[in-house]
Design a protein around this motif. Structure first.
Motif, PDB file in Angstrom:
ATOM      1  N   SER A 108      42.460  43.407  40.998  1.00  0.00           N
ATOM      2  CA  SER A 108      43.181  43.561  39.725  1.00  0.00           C
ATOM      3  C   SER A 108      43.915  42.282  39.354  1.00  0.00           C
ATOM      4  CB  SER A 108      44.160  44.731  39.814  1.00  0.00           C
ATOM      5  OG  SER A 108      45.100  44.541  40.865  1.00  0.00           O
ATOM      6  N   LEU A 109      44.454  41.578  40.355  1.00  0.00           N
ATOM      7  CA  LEU A 109      45.126  40.305  40.071  1.00  0.00           C
ATOM      8  C   LEU A 109      44.107  39.253  39.659  1.00  0.00           C
ATOM      9  CD1 LEU A 109      47.412  38.299  39.931  1.00  0.00           C
ATOM     10  CD2 LEU A 109      47.398  38.147  42.437  1.00  0.00           C
ATOM     11  N   ARG A 110      43.000  39.191  40.357  1.00  0.00           N
ATOM     12  CA  ARG A 110      41.959  38.238  39.983  1.00  0.00           C
ATOM     13  C   ARG A 110      41.481  38.491  38.559  1.00  0.00           C
ATOM     14  NH1 ARG A 110      37.639  38.886  44.437  1.00  0.00           N
ATOM     15  NH2 ARG A 110      38.945  40.539  45.299  1.00  0.00           N
ATOM     16  N   SER A 111      41.396  39.751  38.187  1.00  0.00           N
ATOM     17  CA  SER A 111      40.985  40.095  36.816  1.00  0.00           C
ATOM     18  C   SER A 111      42.027  39.636  35.808  1.00  0.00           C
ATOM     19  CB  SER A 111      40.769  41.608  36.698  1.00  0.00           C
ATOM     20  OG  SER A 111      39.708  42.035  37.534  1.00  0.00           O
ATOM     21  N   ALA A 112      43.312  39.834  36.135  1.00  0.00           N
ATOM     22  CA  ALA A 112      44.390  39.393  35.238  1.00  0.00           C
ATOM     23  C   ALA A 112      44.379  37.871  35.091  1.00  0.00           C
ATOM     24  CB  ALA A 112      45.739  39.877  35.761  1.00  0.00           C
ATOM     25  N   MET A 113      44.130  37.177  36.181  1.00  0.00           N
ATOM     26  CA  MET A 113      44.059  35.721  36.136  1.00  0.00           C
ATOM     27  C   MET A 113      42.901  35.264  35.250  1.00  0.00           C
ATOM     28  SD  MET A 113      44.809  35.175  40.210  1.00  0.00           S
ATOM     29  CE  MET A 113      44.331  33.449  40.302  1.00  0.00           C
ATOM     30  N   ALA A 114      41.737  35.873  35.451  1.00  0.00           N
ATOM     31  CA  ALA A 114      40.565  35.489  34.664  1.00  0.00           C
ATOM     32  C   ALA A 114      40.777  35.801  33.185  1.00  0.00           C
ATOM     33  CB  ALA A 114      39.330  36.218  35.188  1.00  0.00           C
ATOM     34  N   ARG A 115      41.380  36.950  32.903  1.00  0.00           N
ATOM     35  CA  ARG A 115      41.615  37.361  31.513  1.00  0.00           C
ATOM     36  C   ARG A 115      42.579  36.403  30.814  1.00  0.00           C
ATOM     37  NH1 ARG A 115      43.073  41.888  32.795  1.00  0.00           N
ATOM     38  NH2 ARG A 115      45.349  41.776  32.609  1.00  0.00           N
ATOM     39  N   SER A 116      43.657  36.037  31.495  1.00  0.00           N
ATOM     40  CA  SER A 116      44.654  35.152  30.877  1.00  0.00           C
ATOM     41  C   SER A 116      44.108  33.745  30.696  1.00  0.00           C
ATOM     42  CB  SER A 116      45.938  35.133  31.711  1.00  0.00           C
ATOM     43  OG  SER A 116      45.672  34.726  33.051  1.00  0.00           O
ATOM     44  N   ALA A 117      43.324  33.267  31.668  1.00  0.00           N
ATOM     45  CA  ALA A 117      42.736  31.930  31.546  1.00  0.00           C
ATOM     46  C   ALA A 117      41.734  31.884  30.394  1.00  0.00           C
ATOM     47  CB  ALA A 117      42.068  31.532  32.848  1.00  0.00           C
ATOM     48  N   ALA A 118      40.933  32.939  30.257  1.00  0.00           N
ATOM     49  CA  ALA A 118      39.932  32.975  29.195  1.00  0.00           C
ATOM     50  C   ALA A 118      40.588  33.062  27.819  1.00  0.00           C
ATOM     51  CB  ALA A 118      38.985  34.156  29.413  1.00  0.00           C
ATOM     52  N   LEU A 119      41.616  33.908  27.697  1.00  0.00           N
ATOM     53  CA  LEU A 119      42.270  34.095  26.409  1.00  0.00           C
ATOM     54  C   LEU A 119      42.915  32.818  25.901  1.00  0.00           C
ATOM     55  CD1 LEU A 119      43.245  36.013  24.126  1.00  0.00           C
ATOM     56  CD2 LEU A 119      45.273  36.477  25.550  1.00  0.00           C
ATOM     57  N   THR A 120      43.488  32.035  26.814  1.00  0.00           N
ATOM     58  CA  THR A 120      44.274  30.861  26.412  1.00  0.00           C
ATOM     59  C   THR A 120      43.511  29.548  26.564  1.00  0.00           C
ATOM     60  OG1 THR A 120      45.248  30.579  28.623  1.00  0.00           O
ATOM     61  CG2 THR A 120      46.398  32.057  27.091  1.00  0.00           C
ATOM     62  N   ALA A 121      42.245  29.612  26.941  1.00  0.00           N
ATOM     63  CA  ALA A 121      41.485  28.400  27.280  1.00  0.00           C
ATOM     64  C   ALA A 121      41.443  27.388  26.141  1.00  0.00           C
ATOM     65  CB  ALA A 121      40.067  28.774  27.699  1.00  0.00           C
ATOM     66  N   SER A 122      41.416  27.858  24.905  1.00  0.00           N
ATOM     67  CA  SER A 122      41.302  26.940  23.761  1.00  0.00           C
ATOM     68  C   SER A 122      42.650  26.545  23.181  1.00  0.00           C
ATOM     69  CB  SER A 122      40.445  27.590  22.667  1.00  0.00           C
ATOM     70  OG  SER A 122      39.131  27.836  23.138  1.00  0.00           O
TER      71      SER A 122
END
Length: 234
Positions: A108-122
């Motif tokens: 669940s933490l790995r998912s939160a990390m991936a989600r936040s990185a993807a959302l803010t990548a640009s």
């Protein structure tokens, strides 16, 4: 010469457990109290116009801690991401994570990390790098393996080559390191990038960290003379 404002500030978030013990609580109870200071520091750094902020939240050596404490730390980090992600995105902050993959990091933490990185990548504002399961030696070893895999001849390997093969080659050198809790060491944090960092060690435990103390550390930095091995101008 006297320093201007730093571009890259790194923080070691130290002292949550001792903060809890000083109040008669279990060590693990202190980690949830580290969330508000972390939020304040990110927002303060963004308001000050910093370009890069790196935060050390869990080292490769921290796996030696009691399992219950590790679980609480992981849960606190996940909540921290979930609660603050939309605000970071609105501010235009880019969130990244630095550290070796580890199966013990909850899914669940790995998912939160991936989600936040993807959302803010640009996003084009401040870059916040969260170091989780990070170790500076591991980063350098990663770079060496990458260079070998790329088949770079030994005679062509320079400092620039190694820097280009680090996990985040675009990360600039650290200008200022702030560590709380009175400890005076790097603990393996961003060892390559920390070569000429100015160091500010605060006696305060991390849950007592405030925006004012962060700004004071920046002010201390402004009065440092950064020579990078050169003779100071007279």
């Amino acid at each position: 010469m006297k320093s201007v404002d730093p571009s890259h500030v790194a923080c070691i978030l130290d002292g949550n457990g001792r903060w809890a013990e000083a109040r008669g609580l279990m060590r693990r109870d202190g980690h949830s109290h580290g969330a508000d200071p972390a939020r304040r520091i990110i927002e303060t750094a963004d308001d000050m116009g910093l370009e890069w902020l790196s935060m050390y939240v869990f080292s490769t050596e921290n796996w030696a801690r009691p399992a219950v404490e590790i679980t609480v730390i992981m849960q606190a980090i996940e909540r921290f991401i979930d609660v603050n992600l939309e605000n970071w995105h609105r501010r235009g902050i880019r969130i990244r994570y630095l550290g070796q993959p580890h199966d013990l990091v909850p899914l669940s933490l790995r998912s939160a990390m991936a989600r936040s990185a993807a959302l803010t990548a640009s996003n084009t504002g401040m870059t916040v790098t969260v170091a989780l399961n990070h170790g500076g030696h591991s980063d350098i070893a990663h770079a060496v393996r990458s260079i070998v895999a790329a088949g770079v001849p030994a005679g062509q390997i320079t400092e620039r080559t190694l820097a280009a093969h680090l996990p985040y080659p675009d990360m600039p050198p650290v200008d200022l390191l702030i560590r709380t809790s009175g400890e005076m060491r790097l603990s393996g944090f961003l060892l390559w990038q920390m070569a000429y960092a100015e160091l500010v060690f605060l006696p305060d435990l991390w849950p007592d960290m405030t925006s004012e103390k962060f700004r004071d550390a920046i002010e201390t930095y402004r009065h440092r003379s950064r020579r990078f091995g050169k003779v100071a101008a007279r």
